[in-house]
Scaffold this motif. Sequence first.
Motif, short mmCIF file in Angstrom:
data_model
loop_
_atom_site.label_atom_id
_atom_site.label_comp_id
_atom_site.label_asym_id
_atom_site.label_seq_id
_atom_site.Cartn_x
_atom_site.Cartn_y
_atom_site.Cartn_z
N LEU A 141 90.10 -12.54 37.86
CA LEU A 141 90.53 -11.42 39.11
C LEU A 141 89.41 -10.51 38.76
O LEU A 141 88.73 -10.15 37.98
N GLY A 142 88.94 -9.91 40.24
CA GLY A 142 88.07 -9.03 40.24
C GLY A 142 88.51 -7.41 39.84
O GLY A 142 87.72 -6.60 39.75
N LYS A 143 89.73 -7.22 39.92
CA LYS A 143 90.57 -6.08 39.56
C LYS A 143 92.05 -6.23 39.45
O LYS A 143 92.56 -7.32 39.91
N ASP A 144 92.73 -5.14 39.00
CA ASP A 144 94.33 -5.51 38.79
C ASP A 144 94.84 -5.63 40.31
O ASP A 144 94.17 -4.98 41.07
N PRO A 145 95.84 -6.42 40.07
CA PRO A 145 96.67 -6.52 41.41
C PRO A 145 97.06 -5.19 42.01
O PRO A 145 97.53 -4.47 41.28
N GLU A 146 96.96 -4.85 43.31
CA GLU A 146 97.53 -3.73 43.79
C GLU A 146 98.91 -4.32 44.39
O GLU A 146 99.12 -5.13 45.29
N VAL A 147 99.96 -3.79 44.10
CA VAL A 147 101.37 -3.92 44.50
C VAL A 147 102.05 -3.14 45.47
O VAL A 147 101.99 -1.77 45.16
N PHE A 152 101.82 -9.26 34.48
CA PHE A 152 101.11 -10.17 33.40
C PHE A 152 99.34 -10.13 33.87
O PHE A 152 98.83 -10.61 33.09
N LEU A 153 98.96 -10.00 35.20
CA LEU A 153 97.64 -10.10 35.62
C LEU A 153 96.95 -8.87 35.53
O LEU A 153 97.39 -7.78 35.76
N HIS A 154 95.72 -9.10 34.87
CA HIS A 154 94.64 -7.94 34.82
C HIS A 154 93.37 -8.08 35.27
O HIS A 154 93.08 -9.41 35.31
N LYS A 155 92.41 -7.14 35.58
CA LYS A 155 91.17 -7.60 35.79
C LYS A 155 90.48 -8.42 34.69
O LYS A 155 90.74 -8.37 33.74
N SER A 156 89.72 -9.50 35.25
CA SER A 156 89.24 -10.66 34.41
C SER A 156 90.16 -11.55 34.04
O SER A 156 89.46 -12.50 33.25
N SER A 157 91.32 -11.67 34.21
CA SER A 157 92.37 -12.36 33.76
C SER A 157 92.02 -13.83 34.38
O SER A 157 91.43 -13.87 35.44
N LEU A 158 92.02 -15.07 33.69
CA LEU A 158 91.67 -16.32 34.16
C LEU A 158 92.89 -16.98 34.70
O LEU A 158 93.93 -17.05 34.16
N VAL A 159 92.94 -17.35 35.97
CA VAL A 159 94.33 -17.86 36.76
C VAL A 159 94.11 -18.96 37.44
O VAL A 159 92.80 -19.16 38.04
N TYR A 160 95.16 -20.03 37.54
CA TYR A 160 95.18 -21.11 38.57
C TYR A 160 96.20 -20.61 39.71
O TYR A 160 97.22 -20.05 39.47
N ILE A 161 95.56 -20.66 40.78
CA ILE A 161 96.43 -20.36 41.98
C ILE A 161 96.39 -21.59 42.83
O ILE A 161 95.46 -22.19 43.39
#
Length: 95
Positions: free
Chosen positions: A13-19, A68-77
């Motif tokens: 992630l490049g930055k925290d999710p905007e909800v 659960f997701l924050h900037k730099s989190s590694l994710v599988y989408i």
Amino acid sequence: MRGVNRVMLIGNLGKDPEVQLLEGNIAVAKFPLATTETFKDRSGKLVSQTEWHTVVLWRGLADLAQKFLHKSSLVYIEGRLRTRSWEDKDGVKNI
């Protein structure tokens, strides 16, 4: 024959999710995701190429992203690819 619109991305992630909450309390999360490919060029030098993707999650997935997701989190989408475009006030088409 039918085509398949399926995408799998693994990145950070490049930055925290905007909800945002839409009418009817429908949650929508949006965040940039960076995927990096590393390979050797013809001279043997290691080269990295980073692509940026805008990921949009709806409803329950948006709530989970916020928790659960924050900037730099590694994710599988995994999902489908949709390219969006719009015209600005000067009539210029943007992608």
